[in-house]
Design an enzyme around this catalytic site. Structure first.
Site, PDB file in Angstrom:
ATOM      1  N   GLY A  54       0.804  -1.248   0.166  1.00 10.84           N
ATOM      2  CA  GLY A  54       0.106   0.003   0.149  1.00 10.84           C
ATOM      3  C   GLY A  54       0.940   1.168   0.019  1.00 10.84           C
ATOM      4  O   GLY A  54       2.127   1.117   0.380  1.00 10.84           O
ATOM      5  N   GLN A  59       2.888  10.093   1.299  1.00 11.86           N
ATOM      6  CA  GLN A  59       4.167   9.262   1.299  1.00 11.86           C
ATOM      7  C   GLN A  59       5.035   9.820   0.106  1.00 11.86           C
ATOM      8  O   GLN A  59       6.552   9.356   0.132  1.00 11.86           O
ATOM      9  CB  GLN A  59       3.961   7.525   1.398  1.00 11.86           C
ATOM     10  CG  GLN A  59       3.522   7.388   2.803  1.00 11.86           C
ATOM     11  CD  GLN A  59       3.372   5.721   2.618  1.00 11.86           C
ATOM     12  OE1 GLN A  59       2.356   5.310   2.190  1.00 11.86           O
ATOM     13  NE2 GLN A  59       4.304   5.059   3.197  1.00 11.86           N
ATOM     14  N   CYS A  96       6.156  -0.122   7.513  1.00 14.68           N
ATOM     15  CA  CYS A  96       5.459   1.084   6.656  1.00 14.68           C
ATOM     16  C   CYS A  96       6.700   1.412   5.951  1.00 14.68           C
ATOM     17  O   CYS A  96       7.973   1.643   6.232  1.00 14.68           O
ATOM     18  CB  CYS A  96       5.166   2.091   7.660  1.00 14.68           C
ATOM     19  SG  CYS A  96       4.519   3.814   6.824  1.00 14.68           S
ATOM     20  N   LEU A  97       6.435   1.902   4.493  1.00 17.41           N
ATOM     21  CA  LEU A  97       7.598   2.206   3.743  1.00 17.41           C
ATOM     22  C   LEU A  97       8.177   3.594   4.178  1.00 17.41           C
ATOM     23  O   LEU A  97       9.258   3.801   3.911  1.00 17.41           O
ATOM     24  CB  LEU A  97       7.090   2.494   2.369  1.00 17.41           C
ATOM     25  CG  LEU A  97       6.627   0.984   1.441  1.00 17.41           C
ATOM     26  CD1 LEU A  97       5.851   1.330   0.126  1.00 17.41           C
ATOM     27  CD2 LEU A  97       7.701   0.052   1.329  1.00 17.41           C
ATOM     28  N   HIS A 138      -4.178   1.166   7.800  1.00 12.77           N
ATOM     29  CA  HIS A 138      -3.056   1.753   7.672  1.00 12.77           C
ATOM     30  C   HIS A 138      -2.912   2.917   6.769  1.00 12.77           C
ATOM     31  O   HIS A 138      -2.474   4.024   7.217  1.00 12.77           O
ATOM     32  CB  HIS A 138      -1.884   0.614   7.305  1.00 12.77           C
ATOM     33  CG  HIS A 138      -0.603   0.984   7.302  1.00 12.77           C
ATOM     34  ND1 HIS A 138       0.296   0.697   8.146  1.00 12.77           N
ATOM     35  CD2 HIS A 138      -0.076   1.956   6.511  1.00 12.77           C
ATOM     36  CE1 HIS A 138       1.566   1.561   7.999  1.00 12.77           C
ATOM     37  NE2 HIS A 138       1.332   2.066   6.888  1.00 12.77           N
ATOM     38  N   GLU A 139      -3.422   2.533   5.549  1.00 16.03           N
ATOM     39  CA  GLU A 139      -3.409   3.891   4.532  1.00 16.03           C
ATOM     40  C   GLU A 139      -4.296   4.972   4.840  1.00 16.03           C
ATOM     41  O   GLU A 139      -3.728   6.151   4.620  1.00 16.03           O
ATOM     42  CB  GLU A 139      -3.803   3.296   3.131  1.00 16.03           C
ATOM     43  CG  GLU A 139      -2.775   2.046   2.601  1.00 16.03           C
ATOM     44  CD  GLU A 139      -1.288   2.698   2.741  1.00 16.03           C
ATOM     45  OE1 GLU A 139      -0.870   3.670   2.782  1.00 16.03           O
ATOM     46  OE2 GLU A 139      -0.594   1.656   3.072  1.00 16.03           O
ATOM     47  N   HIS A 142      -2.767   7.382   7.186  1.00 19.72           N
ATOM     48  CA  HIS A 142      -1.673   8.241   6.301  1.00 19.72           C
ATOM     49  C   HIS A 142      -2.292   9.454   6.301  1.00 19.72           C
ATOM     50  O   HIS A 142      -1.727  10.413   6.280  1.00 19.72           O
ATOM     51  CB  HIS A 142      -1.208   7.439   5.249  1.00 19.72           C
ATOM     52  CG  HIS A 142       0.264   6.684   5.452  1.00 19.72           C
ATOM     53  ND1 HIS A 142       1.260   7.242   6.029  1.00 19.72           N
ATOM     54  CD2 HIS A 142       0.354   5.424   5.469  1.00 19.72           C
ATOM     55  CE1 HIS A 142       2.212   6.405   6.126  1.00 19.72           C
ATOM     56  NE2 HIS A 142       1.742   5.273   5.760  1.00 19.72           N
TER      57      HIS A 142
HETATM   58 ZN    ZN Z   1       2.692   3.297   5.783  1.00 22.25          ZN
END
Ligand code: ZN
Length: 174
Positions: A54, A59, A96-97, A138-139, A142
């Site tokens: 995701g 991000q 998480c990226l 999670h997204e 963000h």
């Molecule tokens: Zn993330």
């Protein structure tokens, strides 16, 4: 700036903690023109290149309420989502990226349902449990300027922030 590859699609550098854009509540999308389609395409490419399951627009430094994900059924894009229902409980080693190379066991609801619109402004609903439910939550976080660090218990969060500070210092050569 993006590094252009594959003609018109670009892979963007992913913003990492503590980049302030990650803490900003993202703006509602109002313009459904070609730039939005381009953004979604770039986000999908960037997510696969990472690789991740995701990716939210903040991000890559774009503070808009857009995320993409692929929880096994191909790439999906989600615009102006509302997390409208969650239920159950599920512990998952979440990463998480934007906080690379860290995973924490985080308990969240197992099931999530999100109402959103697609690139043409048509209403869509995404729902699922376990991985899909986790990605949707999670997204969505963000887009509200929240990282998974906020979902840790108090003691774990303290430790995580200490680790991240140390890593940032090491990267900075301090
Ligand atoms: Zn993330």
């Amino acid at each position: 700036m993006p590094s252009p590859i594959l003609g018109s699609v670009a892979i963007f550098p992913i913003r990492t903690y503590p980049d302030p854009v990650l803490r900003l509540p993202a703006a509602v999308v109002g313009d459904f023109g070609p730039d939005l389609r381009r953004l979604v395409d770039d986000m999908v490419e960037t997510m696969y290149a990472a690789p991740g399951v995701g990716l939210a627009a903040p991000q890559i430094g774009v503070s808009l309420r857009v995320f993409v994900f692929d929880a096994g059924a191909g790439p999906m894009h989600v615009i102006n989502p509302q997390l409208e229902e969650t239920s159950g409980e599920y512990e998952y080693e979440e990463g998480c990226l934007s906080v690379p190379e860290h995973y924490w066991p985080i308990v969240r609801p197992a099931y999530a349902r999100v109402r959103a619109v697609d690139l043409d402004g048509r209403e869509v609903v995404y729902e699922g449990e376990e991985l899909t439910g986790r990605v949707l939550q999670h997204e969505s976080d963000h887009l509200d300027g929240m990282l998974l660090l906020s979902r840790l218990g108090r003691r774990e969060r303290k430790q995580a922030l200490r680790d991240l500070r140390l890593e940032a210092m090491e990267r900075g050569g301090a």
